[in-house]
Design a protein around this motif. Structure first.
Motif, PDB file in Angstrom:
ATOM      1  N   TYR A  82       0.606  -1.067   0.213  1.00 39.79           N
ATOM      2  CA  TYR A  82      -0.172   0.090  -0.374  1.00 39.79           C
ATOM      3  C   TYR A  82       0.933   1.338   0.059  1.00 39.79           C
ATOM      4  CZ  TYR A  82      -4.747  -1.892  -0.065  1.00 39.79           C
ATOM      5  OH  TYR A  82      -5.653  -2.853  -0.091  1.00 39.79           O
ATOM      6  N   GLN A  83       1.685   1.160   1.135  1.00 34.68           N
ATOM      7  CA  GLN A  83       2.794   2.291   0.555  1.00 34.68           C
ATOM      8  C   GLN A  83       3.010   2.930  -0.802  1.00 34.68           C
ATOM      9  OE1 GLN A  83       3.996   4.883   3.373  1.00 34.68           O
ATOM     10  NE2 GLN A  83       4.522   5.572   1.239  1.00 34.68           N
ATOM     11  N   ALA A  84       4.024   1.540  -1.409  1.00 32.75           N
ATOM     12  CA  ALA A  84       4.308   1.587  -3.135  1.00 32.75           C
ATOM     13  C   ALA A  84       2.989   2.356  -3.996  1.00 32.75           C
ATOM     14  CB  ALA A  84       5.207  -0.043  -3.599  1.00 32.75           C
ATOM     15  N   LEU A  85       2.017   1.893  -3.331  1.00 35.10           N
ATOM     16  CA  LEU A  85       0.809   1.975  -4.133  1.00 35.10           C
ATOM     17  C   LEU A  85       0.247   3.440  -4.266  1.00 35.10           C
ATOM     18  CD1 LEU A  85      -1.892  -0.922  -4.182  1.00 35.10           C
ATOM     19  CD2 LEU A  85      -0.118  -0.146  -6.110  1.00 35.10           C
ATOM     20  N   TYR A  86       0.490   4.179  -3.259  1.00 37.52           N
ATOM     21  CA  TYR A  86       0.313   5.598  -2.487  1.00 37.52           C
ATOM     22  C   TYR A  86       1.133   6.558  -3.088  1.00 37.52           C
ATOM     23  CZ  TYR A  86      -0.413   9.357   0.196  1.00 37.52           C
ATOM     24  OH  TYR A  86      -0.453  10.956   0.002  1.00 37.52           O
ATOM     25  N   ASP A  87       2.504   6.130  -3.595  1.00 35.86           N
ATOM     26  CA  ASP A  87       3.841   6.875  -3.333  1.00 35.86           C
ATOM     27  C   ASP A  87       4.407   6.562  -4.744  1.00 35.86           C
ATOM     28  OD1 ASP A  87       4.652   6.966  -0.825  1.00 35.86           O
ATOM     29  OD2 ASP A  87       6.469   5.201  -1.378  1.00 35.86           O
ATOM     30  N   LEU A  88       3.146   5.774  -5.372  1.00 41.65           N
ATOM     31  CA  LEU A  88       3.294   5.782  -7.390  1.00 41.65           C
ATOM     32  C   LEU A  88       1.781   6.765  -7.428  1.00 41.65           C
ATOM     33  CD1 LEU A  88       4.519   1.800  -7.593  1.00 41.65           C
ATOM     34  CD2 LEU A  88       6.397   5.012  -8.261  1.00 41.65           C
ATOM     35  N   GLY A  89       0.733   6.322  -6.616  1.00 38.96           N
ATOM     36  CA  GLY A  89      -0.788   6.581  -7.110  1.00 38.96           C
ATOM     37  C   GLY A  89      -0.936   8.029  -7.627  1.00 38.96           C
ATOM     38  N   ASP A  90      -1.866   8.260  -8.223  1.00 40.72           N
ATOM     39  CA  ASP A  90      -2.672   9.436  -9.098  1.00 40.72           C
ATOM     40  C   ASP A  90      -3.127   9.652  -7.934  1.00 40.72           C
ATOM     41  OD1 ASP A  90      -4.862   7.781  -8.369  1.00 40.72           O
ATOM     42  OD2 ASP A  90      -6.054   7.965 -10.803  1.00 40.72           O
ATOM     43  N   GLU A  91      -3.923  10.721  -8.067  1.00 39.04           N
ATOM     44  CA  GLU A  91      -4.778  11.541  -6.840  1.00 39.04           C
ATOM     45  C   GLU A  91      -5.974  10.773  -5.851  1.00 39.04           C
ATOM     46  OE1 GLU A  91      -4.216  14.212  -3.962  1.00 39.04           O
ATOM     47  OE2 GLU A  91      -2.833  14.056  -5.289  1.00 39.04           O
ATOM     48  N   ASN A  92      -6.650  10.055  -6.893  1.00 39.18           N
ATOM     49  CA  ASN A  92      -7.734   9.006  -6.683  1.00 39.18           C
ATOM     50  C   ASN A  92      -7.506   7.888  -5.804  1.00 39.18           C
ATOM     51  OD1 ASN A  92      -9.609  10.753  -7.443  1.00 39.18           O
ATOM     52  ND2 ASN A  92     -10.031   9.386  -9.411  1.00 39.18           N
ATOM     53  N   THR A  93      -6.022   7.468  -5.705  1.00 39.81           N
ATOM     54  CA  THR A  93      -4.930   5.986  -5.002  1.00 39.81           C
ATOM     55  C   THR A  93      -5.250   6.962  -3.781  1.00 39.81           C
ATOM     56  OG1 THR A  93      -5.060   4.942  -7.368  1.00 39.81           O
ATOM     57  CG2 THR A  93      -3.758   4.403  -5.223  1.00 39.81           C
ATOM     58  N   LYS A  94      -3.898   8.125  -4.368  1.00 38.96           N
ATOM     59  CA  LYS A  94      -3.624   8.381  -3.103  1.00 38.96           C
ATOM     60  C   LYS A  94      -4.547   8.782  -1.749  1.00 38.96           C
ATOM     61  CE  LYS A  94       0.662  10.770  -4.526  1.00 38.96           C
ATOM     62  NZ  LYS A  94       1.015  10.063  -4.133  1.00 38.96           N
ATOM     63  N   ASN A  95      -5.993   9.037  -2.223  1.00 37.17           N
ATOM     64  CA  ASN A  95      -7.277   9.751  -1.265  1.00 37.17           C
ATOM     65  C   ASN A  95      -7.735   8.663  -0.746  1.00 37.17           C
ATOM     66  OD1 ASN A  95      -6.487  12.336  -1.856  1.00 37.17           O
ATOM     67  ND2 ASN A  95      -8.272  12.596  -3.694  1.00 37.17           N
ATOM     68  N   HIS A  96      -7.754   7.517  -1.984  1.00 41.49           N
ATOM     69  CA  HIS A  96      -8.322   6.026  -1.253  1.00 41.49           C
ATOM     70  C   HIS A  96      -7.874   5.856  -0.150  1.00 41.49           C
ATOM     71  CE1 HIS A  96     -11.284   2.956  -1.378  1.00 41.49           C
ATOM     72  NE2 HIS A  96      -9.956   1.729  -1.819  1.00 41.49           N
ATOM     73  N   ILE A  97      -6.568   5.402  -0.306  1.00 38.87           N
ATOM     74  CA  ILE A  97      -5.381   4.745   0.628  1.00 38.87           C
ATOM     75  C   ILE A  97      -5.680   5.656   2.103  1.00 38.87           C
ATOM     76  CG2 ILE A  97      -3.078   4.315   0.935  1.00 38.87           C
ATOM     77  CD1 ILE A  97      -3.008   3.479  -2.200  1.00 38.87           C
ATOM     78  N   ARG A  98      -5.916   6.689   1.795  1.00 38.97           N
ATOM     79  CA  ARG A  98      -5.234   7.882   2.666  1.00 38.97           C
ATOM     80  C   ARG A  98      -6.651   7.335   4.057  1.00 38.97           C
ATOM     81  NH1 ARG A  98      -5.503  12.367   0.175  1.00 38.97           N
ATOM     82  NH2 ARG A  98      -2.955  12.255  -0.354  1.00 38.97           N
ATOM     83  N   THR A  99      -7.887   7.481   3.254  1.00 40.65           N
ATOM     84  CA  THR A  99      -9.571   7.214   3.547  1.00 40.65           C
ATOM     85  C   THR A  99      -8.889   5.224   4.447  1.00 40.65           C
ATOM     86  OG1 THR A  99     -10.524   6.249   1.862  1.00 40.65           O
ATOM     87  CG2 THR A  99     -10.415   8.557   1.887  1.00 40.65           C
ATOM     88  N   MET A 100      -8.201   4.943   3.863  1.00 40.10           N
ATOM     89  CA  MET A 100      -8.170   3.494   5.187  1.00 40.10           C
ATOM     90  C   MET A 100      -7.588   3.453   5.921  1.00 40.10           C
ATOM     91  SD  MET A 100      -7.077   1.083   1.239  1.00 40.10           S
ATOM     92  CE  MET A 100      -7.051  -0.110   2.040  1.00 40.10           C
ATOM     93  N   GLY A 101      -6.619   3.982   6.173  1.00 41.21           N
ATOM     94  CA  GLY A 101      -5.846   4.420   7.506  1.00 41.21           C
ATOM     95  C   GLY A 101      -5.150   3.438   7.529  1.00 41.21           C
ATOM     96  N   ILE A 102      -4.770   2.284   6.675  1.00 36.37           N
ATOM     97  CA  ILE A 102      -3.624   0.847   6.930  1.00 36.37           C
ATOM     98  C   ILE A 102      -1.964   1.841   6.704  1.00 36.37           C
ATOM     99  CG2 ILE A 102      -3.127   1.436   4.105  1.00 36.37           C
ATOM    100  CD1 ILE A 102      -3.224  -2.283   4.861  1.00 36.37           C
ATOM    101  N   LEU A 103      -1.789   3.091   6.509  1.00 40.11           N
ATOM    102  CA  LEU A 103      -0.407   4.129   6.245  1.00 40.11           C
ATOM    103  C   LEU A 103      -0.494   4.128   7.276  1.00 40.11           C
ATOM    104  CD1 LEU A 103       0.006   4.974   2.796  1.00 40.11           C
ATOM    105  CD2 LEU A 103       0.990   2.489   4.149  1.00 40.11           C
ATOM    106  N   ASP A 104       1.035   4.901   8.395  1.00 40.37           N
ATOM    107  CA  ASP A 104       1.446   5.269   9.095  1.00 40.37           C
ATOM    108  C   ASP A 104       0.933   6.804   8.641  1.00 40.37           C
ATOM    109  OD1 ASP A 104       2.015   3.702  10.448  1.00 40.37           O
ATOM    110  OD2 ASP A 104       4.217   3.112  10.233  1.00 40.37           O
ATOM    111  N   GLU A 105       0.426   7.670   9.288  1.00 41.37           N
ATOM    112  CA  GLU A 105       0.475   9.599   9.078  1.00 41.37           C
ATOM    113  C   GLU A 105       1.739  10.154   8.273  1.00 41.37           C
ATOM    114  OE1 GLU A 105      -2.030  11.348   9.153  1.00 41.37           O
ATOM    115  OE2 GLU A 105      -3.120   9.102   9.765  1.00 41.37           O
ATOM    116  N   GLU A 106       1.403  10.949   7.776  1.00 45.11           N
ATOM    117  CA  GLU A 106       2.829  10.504   6.846  1.00 45.11           C
ATOM    118  C   GLU A 106       3.580  12.214   7.488  1.00 45.11           C
ATOM    119  OE1 GLU A 106       1.371  12.666   2.927  1.00 45.11           O
ATOM    120  OE2 GLU A 106       0.193  11.146   2.902  1.00 45.11           O
TER     121      GLU A 106
END
Length: 106
Positions: A82-106
């Motif tokens: 998920y971190q790799a997807l977040y790093d490479l993702g478009d805005e929708n991907t980043k927003n979706h992963i943020r809402t999942m709460g799976i990653l440590d806060e930035e």
């Protein structure tokens, strides 16, 4: 040298990375170089291995989940995907992963 990034469609459940959207393989959209895709494929392979190890361990009923190294490895590997997807993702991907709460806060 500028590295060309291409658009890819990702399905976590299927472990699929594709340049063509079809049959619901577009859970996430990323833009990545060939090297970044190789790194992501390795992470998916690690996820598959960790999943299998966790499955094998699940047949040992006396090991509680919170003391299960195989599950810890799976969870860490999934977070890495998920971190790799977040790093490479478009805005929708980043927003979706943020809402999942799976990653440590930035």
């Amino acid at each position: 040298m500028i590295l060309d990034k291409q658009k890819y469609f990702i399905s976590i459940g299927q472990g699929e990375i594709s340049r063509i959207p079809y049959q619901g393989n577009d859970d996430f959209v990323i833009y990545a170089t060939a090297e970044e895709i190789l790194m992501l494929r390795r992470k998916f392979e690690g996820l598959h291995e960790a999943s299998f190890d966790s499955y094998k361990r699940s047949h040992i009923p006396f090991v509680p989940y919170h003391l299960d190294t195989a599950n810890d490895v799976y969870d860490e590997t999934m977070a890495g995907v998920y971190q790799a997807l977040y790093d490479l993702g478009d805005e929708n991907t980043k927003n979706h992963i943020r809402t999942m709460g799976i990653l440590d806060e930035e």
